[in-house]
Design an enzyme around this catalytic site. Structure first.
Site, PDB file in Angstrom:
ATOM      1  N   SER A   2       0.869  -1.157   0.000  1.00 48.61           N
ATOM      2  CA  SER A   2       0.000   0.000   0.000  1.00 48.61           C
ATOM      3  C   SER A   2       0.916   1.220   0.000  1.00 48.61           C
ATOM      4  O   SER A   2       1.206   1.813   1.034  1.00 48.61           O
ATOM      5  CB  SER A   2      -0.894  -0.015   1.252  1.00 48.61           C
ATOM      6  OG  SER A   2      -1.743   1.099   1.250  1.00 48.61           O
ATOM      7  N   ALA A 129       1.086   9.044   2.872  1.00 52.16           N
ATOM      8  CA  ALA A 129       0.249   8.390   1.878  1.00 52.16           C
ATOM      9  C   ALA A 129       0.004   6.934   2.251  1.00 52.16           C
ATOM     10  O   ALA A 129       0.789   6.319   2.963  1.00 52.16           O
ATOM     11  CB  ALA A 129       0.914   8.463   0.498  1.00 52.16           C
ATOM     12  N   SER A 130      -1.110   6.458   1.803  1.00 51.57           N
ATOM     13  CA  SER A 130      -1.461   5.053   1.871  1.00 51.57           C
ATOM     14  C   SER A 130      -1.378   4.513   3.298  1.00 51.57           C
ATOM     15  O   SER A 130      -2.075   5.003   4.174  1.00 51.57           O
ATOM     16  CB  SER A 130      -0.585   4.278   0.892  1.00 51.57           C
ATOM     17  OG  SER A 130      -1.285   3.196   0.365  1.00 51.57           O
ATOM     18  N   ALA A 131      -0.541   3.509   3.560  1.00 52.25           N
ATOM     19  CA  ALA A 131      -0.461   2.916   4.903  1.00 52.25           C
ATOM     20  C   ALA A 131      -0.033   3.945   5.948  1.00 52.25           C
ATOM     21  O   ALA A 131      -0.451   3.863   7.105  1.00 52.25           O
ATOM     22  CB  ALA A 131       0.508   1.734   4.899  1.00 52.25           C
TER      23      ALA A 131
END
Length: 174
Positions: A2, A129-131
């Site tokens: 991720s 971002a993401s995770a």
């Protein structure tokens, strides 16, 4: 994973060098084998926990010497900070493109469950971002700098890559 596509390309490039010879990665960074690269800092009763680089579930060569963050270490340090009487607040100092999905939701749940014991603030200084944003969003508050890049929770797969994967399995895509 991720993380952003650019992040994944970097991880793969470093990993390919690491499997050849771990010392090559260390030499490129200018580090020795005994370099400590991950620490919680105390500032006026605030535990500052860095969440930097690619996020991995377990500590390994990538996290120790290539600037990544281990979920297991982050969770341990976060738990110690929230349990300590010397800590009045916890600050997650985030600059990460995201990383491994395994363990990311459990980390976010741990952060969320600790809310109310003491203030938990995530500061996105660069990228969350993401995770990394998943973890940050579990805090009491998320603070952004003027140039922060945040968001992108989820998986993004380009159609071209997906079509190739299906074709490799004998499935035609029109």
């Amino acid at each position: 994973w991720s993380c952003t596509p650019e992040c994944l390309q970097t991880v793969m490039a470093v990993a390919s060098r690491a499997f050849e010879k771990p010392e090559a990665v260390l030499q490129q960074r200018g580090d020795s084998l005994d370099t400590a690269s991950w620490r919680v800092q105390m500032r006026d009763g605030v535990a500052v926990i860095p969440v930097r680089g690619v996020i991995f579930r377990h500590a390994n060569l990538m996290t120790e010497y290539c600037g990544g963050t281990s979920i297991e270490r982050l969770a341990t340090d976060f738990g110690a900070a929230t349990a300590s009487d010397d800590v009045r607040a916890v600050l997650l100092d985030v600059d990460s493109p995201g990383g491994e999905v395994a363990g990311a939701f459990e980390l976010a749940e741990r952060i969320y469950a600790a809310r109310g014991r003491k203030p938990i603030v995530a500061v996105a200084d660069g990228m969350a971002a993401s995770a990394a944003y998943l973890a940050a969003s579990a805090a009491d508050e998320v603070v952004l700098t003027n140039t922060s890049y945040v968001g992108s929770i989820g998986v993004v797969m380009r159609h071209v890559d997906f079509s190739r994967a299906l074709a490799n399995d004998g499935i035609a895509v029109s």
